[in-house]
Motif scaffolding. Structure first.
Motif, mmCIF file in Angstrom:
data_model
loop_
_atom_site.group_PDB
_atom_site.id
_atom_site.type_symbol
_atom_site.label_atom_id
_atom_site.label_comp_id
_atom_site.label_asym_id
_atom_site.label_seq_id
_atom_site.Cartn_x
_atom_site.Cartn_y
_atom_site.Cartn_z
ATOM 1 N N PRO A 172 0.791 -0.109 1.800
ATOM 2 C CA PRO A 172 0.608 -1.556 1.793
ATOM 3 C C PRO A 172 0.848 -2.205 3.156
ATOM 4 O O PRO A 172 1.716 -1.764 3.915
ATOM 5 N N GLN A 173 0.088 -3.232 3.441
ATOM 6 C CA GLN A 173 0.338 -4.113 4.582
ATOM 7 C C GLN A 173 0.871 -5.420 3.990
ATOM 8 O O GLN A 173 0.231 -6.014 3.122
ATOM 9 N N VAL A 174 2.028 -5.835 4.448
ATOM 10 C CA VAL A 174 2.757 -6.934 3.811
ATOM 11 C C VAL A 174 3.001 -8.068 4.802
ATOM 12 O O VAL A 174 3.395 -7.828 5.949
ATOM 13 N N TRP A 222 1.385 -8.767 -0.393
ATOM 14 C CA TRP A 222 0.462 -7.767 0.146
ATOM 15 C C TRP A 222 -0.760 -8.487 0.710
ATOM 16 O O TRP A 222 -1.336 -9.347 0.036
ATOM 17 N N ILE A 223 -1.144 -8.131 1.934
ATOM 18 C CA ILE A 223 -2.361 -8.717 2.499
ATOM 19 C C ILE A 223 -3.429 -7.640 2.704
ATOM 20 O O ILE A 223 -4.579 -7.943 2.968
ATOM 21 N N GLN A 247 -13.158 3.852 -3.733
ATOM 22 C CA GLN A 247 -11.927 3.559 -4.466
ATOM 23 C C GLN A 247 -11.688 2.059 -4.562
ATOM 24 O O GLN A 247 -11.305 1.539 -5.607
ATOM 25 N N TYR A 248 -11.936 1.367 -3.463
ATOM 26 C CA TYR A 248 -11.766 -0.086 -3.427
ATOM 27 C C TYR A 248 -12.682 -0.754 -4.455
ATOM 28 O O TYR A 248 -12.270 -1.685 -5.156
ATOM 29 N N GLY A 249 -13.928 -0.260 -4.542
ATOM 30 C CA GLY A 249 -14.873 -0.800 -5.514
ATOM 31 C C GLY A 249 -14.372 -0.638 -6.947
ATOM 32 O O GLY A 249 -14.502 -1.550 -7.768
ATOM 33 N N PHE A 306 -8.439 -6.074 -9.380
ATOM 34 C CA PHE A 306 -7.495 -6.177 -8.267
ATOM 35 C C PHE A 306 -7.939 -7.276 -7.298
ATOM 36 O O PHE A 306 -9.128 -7.509 -7.124
ATOM 37 N N PRO A 307 -6.988 -7.954 -6.645
ATOM 38 C CA PRO A 307 -7.358 -9.008 -5.689
ATOM 39 C C PRO A 307 -8.034 -8.426 -4.448
ATOM 40 O O PRO A 307 -7.829 -7.245 -4.130
ATOM 41 N N PRO A 308 -8.837 -9.226 -3.750
ATOM 42 C CA PRO A 308 -9.566 -8.732 -2.570
ATOM 43 C C PRO A 308 -8.650 -8.617 -1.353
ATOM 44 O O PRO A 308 -8.545 -9.529 -0.538
ATOM 45 N N LEU A 309 -7.966 -7.484 -1.224
ATOM 46 C CA LEU A 309 -7.097 -7.227 -0.083
ATOM 47 C C LEU A 309 -7.887 -6.579 1.049
ATOM 48 O O LEU A 309 -8.948 -6.003 0.819
ATOM 49 N N ARG A 310 -7.350 -6.658 2.236
ATOM 50 C CA ARG A 310 -7.975 -6.014 3.398
ATOM 51 C C ARG A 310 -7.801 -4.491 3.292
ATOM 52 O O ARG A 310 -6.752 -4.015 2.871
ATOM 53 N N LEU A 311 -8.842 -3.760 3.669
ATOM 54 C CA LEU A 311 -8.783 -2.291 3.672
ATOM 55 C C LEU A 311 -8.823 -1.803 5.115
ATOM 56 O O LEU A 311 -9.779 -2.062 5.839
#
Length: 224
Positions: free
Chosen positions: A15-17, A24-25, A70-72, A79-84
């Motif tokens: 996670p990026q927080v 989580w961003i 996986q994101y898809g 799940f919320p649209p977080l940055r990958l």
């Protein structure tokens, strides 16, 4: 080579927080290898060999495709649209086909480029500065966010840094580990944060593992 063919590679996500809100961003895709006999092999063991043999390029392409897929699946689950965030190897970065390859992968995955962050190491970017700036500008114009990884471990010239279209600078984990007890590591982290703020970049500290590390970096003005 067999690991690629046999599907022994897999991804973990870190996670990026946001240090201010604790939200989580984003998340960073990290590659792992589960060998049928040797068990879990750390990237520090197999990535250098992959780089030496040229296998890092197909591995890098696989990582981006697998992470987007996986994101898809996560998006379909609500799940919320977080940055990958996905790492680029030096070999990938210096291929003239990189930009086309990335954009084609995103289109095939129906992935929003603005949700992707590509990470390039400082040493890879400094290898051929003019080429690096050209590639990063093309990726940035496509809507992709750019992060400079392992910052502080390479040989960036500050006069060059201002020309890179970066969104984020990542403080290397080696400076974060001992920053609570090491005034020199704390000074380096503080200087990187001040530099990034002056250039209007966000700052992400890698490998924060204790509340004390988090609090010191938060006090310094680190973003993530």
């Amino acid at each position: 080579r067999k690991a690629i063919d046999n599907g022994e590679l897999f991804l973990c996500y870190q996670p990026q927080v946001d240090l201010q809100t604790a939200q989580w961003i984003g998340m960073e895709a990290l590659i792992r290898w589960r060998h049928p006999i040797l068990g879990l092999i750390p990237p520090s063991k197999f990535i250098p060999i992959a780089e030496e043999t040229g296998l890092i390029e197909p591995i890098g392409q696989w990582v981006l495709k697998a992470a987007c897929a996986q994101y898809g699946e996560w998006q379909q689950q609500g799940f919320p649209p977080l940055r990958l965030a996905v790492n680029l190897s030096a070999q990938q970065f210096h291929r003239t086909s990189l930009v086309r390859s990335v954009i084609e992968t995103l289109k095939a995955s129906n992935f929003d480029p603005q949700l992707l962050e590509l990470e390039v190491t400082e040493s890879a970017a400094m290898h051929d500065v003019a080429f690096a700036i050209s590639v990063l500008k093309k990726l940035s114009h496509a809507g992709i966010q750019i992060a400079m990884d392992d910052f502080g471990t390479g040989f960036s010239s500050f006069s060059v840094l201002k020309h890179f279209p970066l969104d984020t600078i990542k403080i290397d984990r080696s400076f974060v580990q001992d920053l609570v007890d090491s005034p020199s590591d704390a000074a380096i982290a503080s200087t990187i944060i001040a530099l990034a703020k002056g250039l209007d970049f966000k700052v992400l500290a890698e490998g924060i593992e204790t509340a004390a590390q988090r609090d010191v970096l938060n006090h310094m003005g680190c973003d993530y």
